[in-house]
Design an enzyme around this catalytic site. Structure first.
Site, PDB file in Angstrom:
ATOM      1  N   SER A 120      25.125  27.415  36.501  1.00 18.26           N
ATOM      2  CA  SER A 120      24.849  28.829  36.757  1.00 18.26           C
ATOM      3  C   SER A 120      24.717  29.618  35.464  1.00 18.26           C
ATOM      4  CB  SER A 120      25.979  29.420  37.600  1.00 18.26           C
ATOM      5  OG  SER A 120      25.833  30.822  37.743  1.00 18.26           O
ATOM      6  N   TYR A 142      19.622  33.933  36.615  1.00 19.61           N
ATOM      7  CA  TYR A 142      19.552  35.291  37.156  1.00 19.61           C
ATOM      8  C   TYR A 142      18.727  36.126  36.171  1.00 19.61           C
ATOM      9  CZ  TYR A 142      23.273  34.495  40.606  1.00 19.61           C
ATOM     10  OH  TYR A 142      24.018  34.049  41.664  1.00 19.61           O
ATOM     11  N   THR A 168      17.090  32.351  40.864  1.00 18.97           N
ATOM     12  CA  THR A 168      17.616  32.926  42.093  1.00 18.97           C
ATOM     13  C   THR A 168      16.906  34.246  42.364  1.00 18.97           C
ATOM     14  OG1 THR A 168      19.764  31.861  41.880  1.00 18.97           O
ATOM     15  CG2 THR A 168      19.678  33.853  43.216  1.00 18.97           C
ATOM     16  N   LYS A 244      15.003  29.932  44.287  1.00 21.08           N
ATOM     17  CA  LYS A 244      16.126  29.760  45.215  1.00 21.08           C
ATOM     18  C   LYS A 244      16.420  31.073  45.931  1.00 21.08           C
ATOM     19  CE  LYS A 244      21.008  28.355  45.332  1.00 21.08           C
ATOM     20  NZ  LYS A 244      21.545  29.589  45.943  1.00 21.08           N
ATOM     21  N   HIS A 268      22.020  32.160  50.419  1.00 16.36           N
ATOM     22  CA  HIS A 268      23.085  32.289  49.431  1.00 16.36           C
ATOM     23  C   HIS A 268      24.448  32.003  50.052  1.00 16.36           C
ATOM     24  CE1 HIS A 268      23.117  33.800  45.178  1.00 16.36           C
ATOM     25  NE2 HIS A 268      24.418  33.743  45.387  1.00 16.36           N
TER      26      HIS A 268
END
Length: 379
Positions: A120, A142, A168, A244, A268
């Site tokens: 992440s 992100y 994402t 995603k 999510h």
């Protein structure tokens, strides 16, 4: 049925666990209530969180017989690379909340299992240390308010040896997760967003009636993400690109047209829009819409090898699994995370063979039937 005994933790948990739910119980015994809520919780009334499981349980498989189950393989291809099974570890923030070894232990477990680990943006270990473990690593991105910083993250991921970028697309801001708000959740001092900062941030400042983590992401993430950003990212990286958080077939088609190599059908894990369609219910329409123009993966609610087979039968090329890895990590560190993936592989092999499939490709030919979902069972 449950024996009513206290759940085991540590080495005992890895030795006695027979399913992924055993690790959920073991993790609950060692995590603080607020960390447990942070990992397990969803947004709003948690309608979508609960619906993910119920929807998966409504997917019944029609097995074939007399197909020679003497040799069953779980090997598959994900983003053009061989994987031991059609599973990748989903991106989950802040692994060090549950274990000191954090993402390093989980990445080592994924390497041993032969599956990709998705790191992440909000990992609690820098991406360079995660890729140094030596397994296949995807980088989850992100989009930040600072576009230059976003692109620096992409370059860091490339330079570190990541094999894909997973953007994402369903988090303009963090969904309202009431458990975290009620707990006034904030990160402890030893846990940071290691790819973004080396010290305390607003995520560490506890305040009344807010989640400090939500405050931090609201200040850090861009809410202006559009298809033009996807096009820009596609131009700037040669790595496989995955979007995603796609649920609408129209968005999946546009993703493929924009150069995405794969989409992840995902809500999510029930943590963004409460009331969003369960991922498994959105999957067939997405598969039909893209017509093979990109890979289609699925996450949100996968808890067993049978769930993986359900997704394959409905057209997915693989799944991402998140919370179970965190439960295993919390209960027993690297050994716990490794055991979660071992169980998943064993269950998938069992489900494939019992359904008459000698491998992952055959699963796509299985028929499914819709059935009623009963109350959750504990075994």
């Amino acid at each position: 049925m449950s024996s009513g005994a206290e759940p085991e933790t540590g080495a005992a948990a890895t030795e006695t666990a027979l399913c992924l739910a055993d690790f959920e119980r073991a993790a609950a015994a060692v995590l603080s209530a607020e960390v447990r809520d942070f990992v397990a919780g969803g947004s709003g009334a948690e309608t979508t969180l609960d619906a993910n499981r119920a929807a998966l349980d409504r997917v019944f498989l029609v097995p074939r017989v007399l197909t020679d189950a003497s040799r069953v393989s779980t090997e598959s291809r994900l983003l053009g690379r061989t994987a031991a099974m059609p599973v990748a570890v989903a991106p989950v923030a802040y692994h060090r909340l549950v274990h000191p070894d954090g993402e390093l232990a989980a990445a080592r477990a994924a390497k041993a299992a032969g599956v990709p680990f998705t790191a992440s943006t909000l990992s609690s270990v820098p991406i360079e240390e995660i890729t140094a473990v030596g397994g296949a690593v995807w980088f989850q991105l992100y989009w930040l308010r600072d576009t230059a910083q976003t692109m620096r993250l992409v370059r860091r991921a490339e330079d570190a040896g990541c094999e894909a970028v997973v953007l994402t697309v369903d988090v303009p801001w963090m969904g309202r997760r009431l458990r975290d708000v009620r707990n006034r959740f904030a990160l402890p001092g030893h846990v940071t967003a290691a790819n973004l900062t080396s010290g305390p941030s607003s995520a560490h400042r506890r305040a009344a009636d807010v989640s400090a983590v939500a405050v931090h992401t609201g200040r850090t993430f861009s809410s202006a993400l559009t298809w033009s950003h996807v096009a820009d990212l596609r131009e700037r990286t040669g790595l496989p690109l995955v979007l995603k958080g796609v649920l609408a077939p129209e968005d999946a088609v546009r993703a493929a047209e924009s150069g995405a190599d794969a989409v992840v059908v995902s809500n999510h894990g029930g943590r963004q829009l409460d009331g969003a369609v369960p991922s498994i219910e959105a999957l067939p329409d997405v598969v039909r819409a893209v017509r093979g123009s990109c890979e289609v993966l699925l996450d949100s609610g996968i808890r067993s090898g049978t769930d993986v087979l359900r997704a394959l039968a409905l057209g997915a090329s693989g799944v991402l699994v998140g919370r179970p890895l965190i439960w295993g990590l919390a209960a027993a560190g690297e050994a716990g995370a490794a055991r979660v993936l071992e169980l998943l592989a064993d269950e998938l092999r069992d489900a494939l063979g019992l359904s008459g499939c000698d491998g992952v490709a055959a699963a796509a030919r299985l028929r499914t039937a819709a059935g009623p979902a009963g109350p959750p069972r504990t075994v």
